[in-house]
Design a protein around this motif. Structure first.
Motif, mmCIF file in Angstrom:
data_model
loop_
_atom_site.group_PDB
_atom_site.id
_atom_site.type_symbol
_atom_site.label_atom_id
_atom_site.label_comp_id
_atom_site.label_asym_id
_atom_site.label_seq_id
_atom_site.Cartn_x
_atom_site.Cartn_y
_atom_site.Cartn_z
ATOM 1 N N LEU A 160 0.859 -1.183 0.000
ATOM 2 C CA LEU A 160 0.000 0.000 0.000
ATOM 3 C C LEU A 160 0.895 1.232 0.000
ATOM 4 N N PRO A 191 -6.693 12.643 0.795
ATOM 5 C CA PRO A 191 -6.573 11.228 1.179
ATOM 6 C C PRO A 191 -7.398 10.330 0.247
ATOM 7 N N ARG A 208 -5.690 6.837 -9.152
ATOM 8 C CA ARG A 208 -5.249 5.906 -10.190
ATOM 9 C C ARG A 208 -3.733 5.780 -10.164
ATOM 10 N N ARG A 209 -3.048 6.895 -9.941
ATOM 11 C CA ARG A 209 -1.590 6.862 -9.875
ATOM 12 C C ARG A 209 -1.117 5.952 -8.738
ATOM 13 N N MET A 224 -2.693 3.551 -7.282
ATOM 14 C CA MET A 224 -3.028 2.149 -7.546
ATOM 15 C C MET A 224 -1.972 1.507 -8.439
ATOM 16 N N GLU A 225 -1.542 2.235 -9.453
ATOM 17 C CA GLU A 225 -0.520 1.675 -10.340
ATOM 18 C C GLU A 225 0.796 1.495 -9.590
ATOM 19 N N LYS A 277 0.932 -1.551 -7.547
ATOM 20 C CA LYS A 277 1.133 -2.763 -8.338
ATOM 21 C C LYS A 277 2.595 -2.939 -8.738
ATOM 22 N N VAL A 278 3.205 -1.919 -9.298
ATOM 23 C CA VAL A 278 4.594 -2.090 -9.765
ATOM 24 C C VAL A 278 5.550 -2.242 -8.588
ATOM 25 N N GLU A 310 -6.889 -2.526 -9.991
ATOM 26 C CA GLU A 310 -5.512 -2.245 -10.366
ATOM 27 C C GLU A 310 -5.232 -2.522 -11.838
ATOM 28 N N VAL A 342 -6.812 -0.013 -14.180
ATOM 29 C CA VAL A 342 -6.147 1.283 -14.038
ATOM 30 C C VAL A 342 -4.797 1.250 -14.742
ATOM 31 N N GLU A 343 -4.058 0.151 -14.562
ATOM 32 C CA GLU A 343 -2.747 0.051 -15.216
ATOM 33 C C GLU A 343 -2.912 0.103 -16.738
ATOM 34 N N ARG A 373 -3.629 3.589 -17.882
ATOM 35 C CA ARG A 373 -2.495 4.495 -17.721
ATOM 36 C C ARG A 373 -1.385 4.209 -18.736
ATOM 37 N N LYS A 423 6.972 -2.799 -17.356
ATOM 38 C CA LYS A 423 7.157 -4.173 -16.916
ATOM 39 C C LYS A 423 6.002 -4.451 -15.974
ATOM 40 N N GLU A 471 -5.141 10.705 9.762
ATOM 41 C CA GLU A 471 -5.047 9.411 9.075
ATOM 42 C C GLU A 471 -4.424 8.401 10.033
#
Lengths: 243, 263, 243, 263, 263, 243
Positions: free
Chosen positions: A80, A94, A98-99, A101-102, A105-106, B101, B104-105, B108, B234, E85
């Motif tokens: 996270l 907060p 989308r940024r 989330m990507e 993943k990476v 995810e 979204v990927e 993007r 990647k 938060e």
């Protein structure tokens, strides 16, 4: 790697005599790494790359809930990535973007190959990355911090993952871009790498360059990653001495 | 459910075994795409649209044009937005709900290919500096998922853009006349992505779903007409060596040329 | 049946000599039905009514999760109606709207009586309907597609459900309204019907008309439904021949 | 919980058995409503309000007036909005959270009855063309659910509207003075809905919750003072024959007349 | 997981047993705070920031300044917003997702202490009456949770405010120059909160997490430099007697003086 | 206790000769309490304090789902406080606000000490509070209603909880503030209290006053609470007589 729309100044200042902050082209920003910064976590680390500050905490391996998300043959790695509201010039609202989330993943994919997940079936390893201050290179700082936090948590790993972004401004190839450079660079190429096994675990690129230039950037990034890797190990050794 | 899982595990092993012999399950060569079909403007409502089929993968891309405010730091440039919906219609693995995810990927990466290549001449989309610019909204709708959504979507996006006509805009009334679409969207080049799977030691182009399901490497490289690279992603936990990356760049540029001819 | 606020032109053009698109008053828009369009689905269909295009896919019957939603004596029918973002003149924002929630409900209720749900206890049958292009009559096109997709999936049915909307402009009763007509009609009456059992499974109405007129519209709709029903059967036969 | 379910199943069977003999569990006739009580303006904060009880079903409707922009395609018309909240207070079957399908359907059917009948003279709610109009916000709050929420809500909505007073609006200051409510809301007619259950072959008006729980047919027909139909909603999976529909229309008009007298 | 629960239950009993003897598990006196460390402006991006550690509890507070519209009823006053938060990083008990009840309560209690004390001279934050005022956004980021988040957060908030500089604002261009921060934020006093746990019959100041985990009473009292109380929040199901409350007020004022010196 | 920003008029009218609505300073607004107003609920009550109207319904004790939320040694008390959309001058948008989340919490904590939760392990008691009309003191009216509703549901209780807010305008201490007073008061102090055990179960304060004044307000509130307590008992007796 800011969202591309932020790179407003592309091509604006091609001939750059030296770097804005007086660094050499292959020089990292001032780097500080500290392991063991969150007492509650099983492992944690802080990484400062210039003005960018990332803190990572690891919880687990612990049993995964809900159970249907468990994997019978290995642990699930959960990442996270969060920018804290006051980390940037304009307050970050907060919640997931989308940024982010990507990047989650990476980041997960950059770390996964380093971990012996198969040793912890049905478990989850949670990696929380908070960007306390953002000045370019937040995902790479986050990966650097997370990698140390995982080792600090005693999770068995094949190698540490270290990460930095490279770019090209004018004729010069450069690494570890600061915010002003990120706005100028013709390409932004974040790379993560495991030095011992010589494997690339993160590779992204935004920009417009011939393949030769992209390769050059990747090679330059890998050289700098070796330096970061040493600092990561030092931070862990300092932590282990303290106990 | 369980049957499906067992079938998948067995299929995975089969894919791996074949790869160990340097072969693909459907007999394709390493650098061979499945059959590609592109329909230009199959729809009437969007300003531009395309349907792309790569094997059984089926994607519709629609372009809608709206008028809005520019970003403060780029007061004379139109803006671009890419969305992707993984409708649960398209795969038993997709779920209803907000984009995850993976969606979204995808959006993007398609976005970056088009944005970074400068494919849309955004300066020409300025209506009134600081106040009104055209917003180009590209939506990707997955109809059937059989692997390699990235290349199908990028192909669909650039095809739809090339076939997009801008409706007339009455500045005084602040009204868009969607009945009259006259000007062609200013598209300057054709960014095209090529996606690779790494299975064992093999690098295969255009992975099918069976190949994607194997926990192998995935990397997408988007190139321009002049061979420049404008986006890399990647997208899997399996690492690559520098040698592999270099080989992939070469293949991406070569295959990109072929795909570009189809658009 | 557009949201009523869209019907701006009520009473604007009472005396209509003939239909905007030159059809006869009881004539359907060009109708195209194709079964088996989504390879991954257990059953699927595309229905084109004029410019309106609906695609439906059926997954199931499959075990329902979470388990507490299972019904012990029959399958649950789940319908999801979605307009794709570029289906209309003004882009549709993704996500559920109040309108789409209501359509999900009436669509489910229009289809349910046709299906032998009791043959699949504890299961769910998912019906996904995507409106690819919207030009009036999207819910009826969706029901027509869903009905064929259910049959294509081999799910045992009492009958096919076919559907069309009727209306009245000036003194004329008409069916299968296009968008311009939907803005003019004094009432919009979508009907779904099972021709074999002669049962109405969907009936809604927006407008302002005496009951005699409403009855007339329903009867006219039912006549047109017989035509759609034939095309549905043809599409299925064509599909079964192909195998 | 289980006991409640068993009780419900047994009750369902009882309702069905009675219906098979043409009888209702509470002894009502086919076309007989439960006792209806209507309170006009029980509240002070809303611009208009009503409380409607049909048997143990209990609904409060409040009308709030705000000033906002008109829709671009109807620049000189006020706008209408209907919301419905199924508070978990009102039934052990309602859950906390955003409105579900049933609440949305209820709000939309009440909305259509009022909108399509032209009950509110929206032209008179224009303050300044293209810029400012009154927004009529009708909120339905279910207090206790014992069946036939549709008719209780529509009755509540029209009663609240008939008792709504518009506050004063100072155009220069762009301020509403909610202390001074002077003008009456322009209401032109009284749309009233009548809801029917189909159980077995029987058509019953004003179904109670026990009758609704049986998986029977439900249909709601909203009529105007002149007998015209302005909204229909078949809201259940049980099909109807054309004959039944025609009979229902007749009853809806007849019973509508009676209900209208109560408003 | 289970082990952690068992450990906690045993720990709870130990805390209770000690309290029965009038003792605290870490040997502190009833009115003794853990070690407090305050860092002023550890960060460069926010206009003001502070890091506060109370024992192992670790909180960062950042202040961002933005320009926006005033509230209609206070046209010449800047506005204040407090967010908190609970990052899952800070505790195994925090979950990812939107702020839960506890985070909302924390933010609101810190907000009230600052707002009600008049610590920020909001009149001086007016740029143009009715149109533009400064918005002071205080964000609390929990780094490590070991009890008494309220006092750490209030201390952090007032410290960050005292060290906040307002950036330059160009009214014509409607642009904030975050590079030039010149004026000091007008802060008039130092509200400071003191939190108490009630365990058995004992009242302890600055409860650690082990003390908070016992289902005891919790109450927070915020005081000003002049000894006035500006906020109270009883935040637990255990009741207090009036006598206890009075004693707590005295201690809150006394300990508040000590804390205020650290800011 | 309105959000503080609403108390615009602080210090505006210090010298108040008597209360706006002619009450004495220690006098409650007209109070009406009725038990048993929601037939479906296990217990329910309506409380009117001046123009403020709160309705509370209790469901349970019933088995808690999902099971992992159960407590093995006692019932969970769940409170949901909601302002209905038309309860205030400006329409309230449905959904949880930060304010309502906080009120849910303090309401639950105000009620919990009164209930023998330990008698119902693994269960949940749901308390739903709807504010039908809001004119200051909604949380205290809600607690008063909830307390009666819990008793009406036959849930075993140590005592009833009664609640009122106190304040100070000019030199005068006053209780049960109406909306105009809430805008003027130098402090708003909601208190909940169990008269039999003499325990404070809710205490909050917004304002700026010396401790002596705050104590005075609390004492005054407790006196008024005794009156409310009597009315609560009367309402329950009336209900039990009716059966």
């Amino acid at each position: 790697m800011q969202p591309a729309k932020a790179r407003k100044g592309i091509h604006r200042r091609k001939v750059l005599k030296m770097r804005i902050d007086k660094r050499k082209y292959d020089e990292l920003r001032p780097l500080e790494i500290k392991a063991g910064v969150i007492p509650n976590a099983n492992g944690s680390a802080m990484v400062r790359m210039g003005k960018t500050i990332a803190v990572a905490a690891v919880y687990g391996p612990r049993e995964m809930f809900p159970k249907f998300k468990q994997k019978s043959n290995k642990a699930v790695l959960n990442t996270l990535y969060t920018m804290v509201p006051f980390s940037t010039t304009e307050r970050v609202r907060p919640g997931r973007s989308r940024r982010s989330m990507e990047i989650c993943k990476v980041t997960r994919q950059a770390l996964e190959p380093a971990i012996f997940l198969e040793e912890f079936p049905k478990s989850v390893i949670d990696v929380y990355i908070n960007i306390i201050q953002a000045d370019a290179g937040t995902r790479t700082a986050g990966i650097n911090a997370a990698s140390v936090a995982l080792a600090d948590a005693g999770i068995p790993m094949r190698d540490l993952v270290a990460s930095v972004a490279g770019g090209k401004i004018g004729k010069n190839f450069l690494v570890d871009l600061c915010m002003e450079e990120e706005e100028e660079t013709e390409a932004d190429v974040p790379v993560a790498y495991m030095p011992r096994t010589r494997q690339i675990t993160l590779l992204q690129m935004d920009g417009d360059l011939p393949k030769e230039d992209v390769k050059e950037i990747i090679k330059l990034a890998i050289k700098s990653i070796e330096k970061i890797y040493k600092e990561q190990r030092k931070a862990l050794e300092a932590r282990w001495k303290k106990g | 459910m369980e049957k499906r899982v067992i079938k998948m595990i067995m299929q995975d092993q089969y894919v791996l075994d074949m790869a160990a012999e340097g072969k693909r399950v459907d007999g394709r060569k390493h650098d061979e795409f499945r059959k590609i079909e592109i329909e230009k403007n199959p729809l009437e409502k969007p300003e531009g649209s395309a349907r792309v089929r790569i094997g059984k993968t089926d994607v519709i891309v629609g372009v809608k044009m709206e008028v809005g405010e520019p970003f403060p730091d780029k007061p004379d440039e139109g803006t671009l937005m890419v969305g992707a919906e993984f409708s649960p219609m398209a795969s038993p693995d997709f779920e209803a709900g907000p984009p995850r995810e993976d969606a979204v990927e995808l959006a993007r990466v398609v976005d970056r290919g088009i944005r970074e290549s400068g494919a849309i001449d955004v300066k020409k989309l300025c209506i009134k500096k600081k106040e009104k610019v055209w917003i180009v909204m590209i939506d990707i709708q997955i109809m059937n998922h059989d692997g390699n959504l990235f290349d199908a979507s990028t192909l669909g996006a650039i095809t739809a853009l090339l076939n997009t006509k801008i409706p007339e805009y009455d500045e005084k009334k602040d009204e868009i006349n969607y009945e009259k679409k006259t000007k062609v969207l200013p598209v300057t080049c054709k960014p095209v992505s090529v996606t690779f799977a790494k299975i064992g030691n093999q690098i295969f182009v255009d992975p099918g779903l069976d190949e994607e399901n194997v926990e192998g490497g995935r990397i997408t490289v988007t190139t321009k007409d002049n061979g420049n690279i404008c986006a890399i992603q990647k997208g899997s936990p399996v690492p690559f060596t520098l040698d592999e990356i270099e080989k992939i760049f070469d293949m991406a540029i070569e295959k990109g040329k072929e795909l570009r001819k189809l658009v």
